[in-house]
Scaffold this active site. Structure first.
Site, PDB file in Angstrom:
ATOM      1  N   LYS A   1     -17.941   1.374  30.314  1.00 27.76           N
ATOM      2  CA  LYS A   1     -17.588   2.638  29.645  1.00 27.76           C
ATOM      3  C   LYS A   1     -17.161   3.734  30.332  1.00 27.76           C
ATOM      4  CE  LYS A   1     -18.560   4.407  25.145  1.00 27.76           C
ATOM      5  NZ  LYS A   1     -19.531   4.332  23.932  1.00 27.76           N
TER       6      LYS A   1
ATOM      7  N   ARG B   1     -21.077   6.603  17.939  1.00 31.05           N
ATOM      8  CA  ARG B   1     -20.867   6.060  16.714  1.00 31.05           C
ATOM      9  C   ARG B   1     -22.228   5.309  16.286  1.00 31.05           C
ATOM     10  NH1 ARG B   1     -18.413   1.453  16.492  1.00 31.05           N
ATOM     11  NH2 ARG B   1     -17.883   1.608  14.230  1.00 31.05           N
TER      12      ARG B   1
ATOM     13  N   ARG C   1     -18.600  -6.924  20.744  1.00 33.03           N
ATOM     14  CA  ARG C   1     -19.102  -7.231  21.884  1.00 33.03           C
ATOM     15  C   ARG C   1     -18.947  -8.195  22.619  1.00 33.03           C
ATOM     16  NH1 ARG C   1     -23.142  -3.357  23.081  1.00 33.03           N
ATOM     17  NH2 ARG C   1     -23.774  -2.126  21.511  1.00 33.03           N
TER      18      ARG C   1
END
Length: 330
Positions: A192, A127, A326
């Site tokens: 992640k 992204r 975040r």
């Protein structure tokens, strides 16, 4: 970097069977010298493949996830009771998403369920223009074409459904519970594991075409991981049962199921489950659109897929493809 030629692909396929293969046997199979075999091996190593040599035994591929094989993917897919997807396997591509978007822009006829997977991406995208690290054979680079007749507005929450499909596949295959980060990341223990990139083409009120890109870290090489600027993990750190072809098939089946549910009922049957998997539930987070930022407590998503943030006792929903989320300090 060019795609591997026929000899290199033949060497890859031989190594992918497991165990050691001698340079002499490879040379006889391909009708080339052992020196030529060695040169091809060096080229493959330069692409990021972990191939090692033991004197007297030959070459071996150190890759627990295996390589993509269209026949194996189809076999696993049909075994799950599905039969509509058409899967294409590419050794090297610029980007699986870019390949499908080019076909859309060039008016190439595409059927919903067209899947493009690759061993390596030369221009993998995340992204907001970020680079998606895409070394050869190490991870899953996957894109799915889907046609939605209800207009662009109806596609607003698709990434939520896609994240749940990734959860479904990983839970079914490996019994691992992943966490989801809005709008489209998949985590294990706040690291992640995977990302989703949904791209759209169409009219606000007419049919639209979606390319759903999914990248999953499977066995990330150490030299590639040095270029990743956030905490990450891969599936090889959590399971020894990796089979890339089985994963492609399972992911496709669960994606088809989630998209069918989404088309029928939007996120009404999914947003509560997503909230149960929310990686940042109840934590202080910062939303950043590039122009403005907000800080507050993450309250999950609403039934349209917007992120709910509590600020000064008031909960507001925020939407938009460029919003990042975040974790922030209180």
């Amino acid at each position: 970097m060019k795609a591997p030629d026929g000899n290199k692909l033949a060497i890859l396929n031989a190594l992918n069977q497991g165990g050691f293969v001698s340079g002499q046997a490879l040379g006889e199979q391909l009708g080339i010298s052992r020196a030529a075999v060695s040169k091809h091996i060096q080229t493959l190593q330069g692409m990021g493949l972990d191939i090692f040599k033991v004197t007297g035994k030959g070459y071996s591929l150190n890759n627990a996830v295996g390589l993509l094989n269209q026949a194996d993917i189809t076999k696993h897919y049909h075994a799950l009771g599905a039969n509509t997807a058409q899967v294409e396997v590419h050794p090297i591509i610029d980007s699986t998403n870019s390949e499908l978007m080019r076909r859309i822009q060039n008016k190439v006829a595409l059927e919903s369920g067209t899947v493009v997977v690759a061993e390596m991406q030369q221009a993998g995208r995340g992204r907001r223009g970020r680079v998606w690290q895409s070394p050869f054979g190490a991870n899953l680079y996957y894109s799915y074409f889907w046609r939605l007749d209800d207009g662009l507005q109806a596609a607003m929450g698709v990434s939520i459904a896609v994240g749940l499909a990734v959860y479904d596949a990983i839970k079914a295959l490996y019994d691992i519970d992943v966490e989801l980060k809005w709008p489209n990341d998949i985590y294990i223990n706040k690291q992640k594991l995977a990302g989703v990139l949904v791209e759209l083409d169409g009219q606000p009120q007419g049919p639209c075409q979606l390319v759903i890109g999914i990248g999953i870290n499977l066995q990330m090489p150490q030299n590639t991981s040095e270029h990743i600027d956030q905490a990450w993990t891969d599936l090889s750190q959590h399971t020894t049962a990796l089979d890339k072809n089985q994963l492609v098939a399972s992911l496709t089946v669960y994606l088809e199921q989630r998209l069918a549910d989404y088309q029928q009922d939007g996120l009404n049957s999914m947003y509560a489950q997503w909230n149960a998997l929310n990686a940042f539930a109840g934590e202080c987070v910062e939303l950043n659109t590039g122009h403005r930022s907000w800080r507050g407590i993450c309250e999950g998503i609403d039934q349209h897929g917007g992120i709910r943030i509590r600020q000064d006792g008031e909960v507001k929903s925020y939407y938009g493809g460029e919003i990042s989320l975040r974790k922030a300090e209180l």
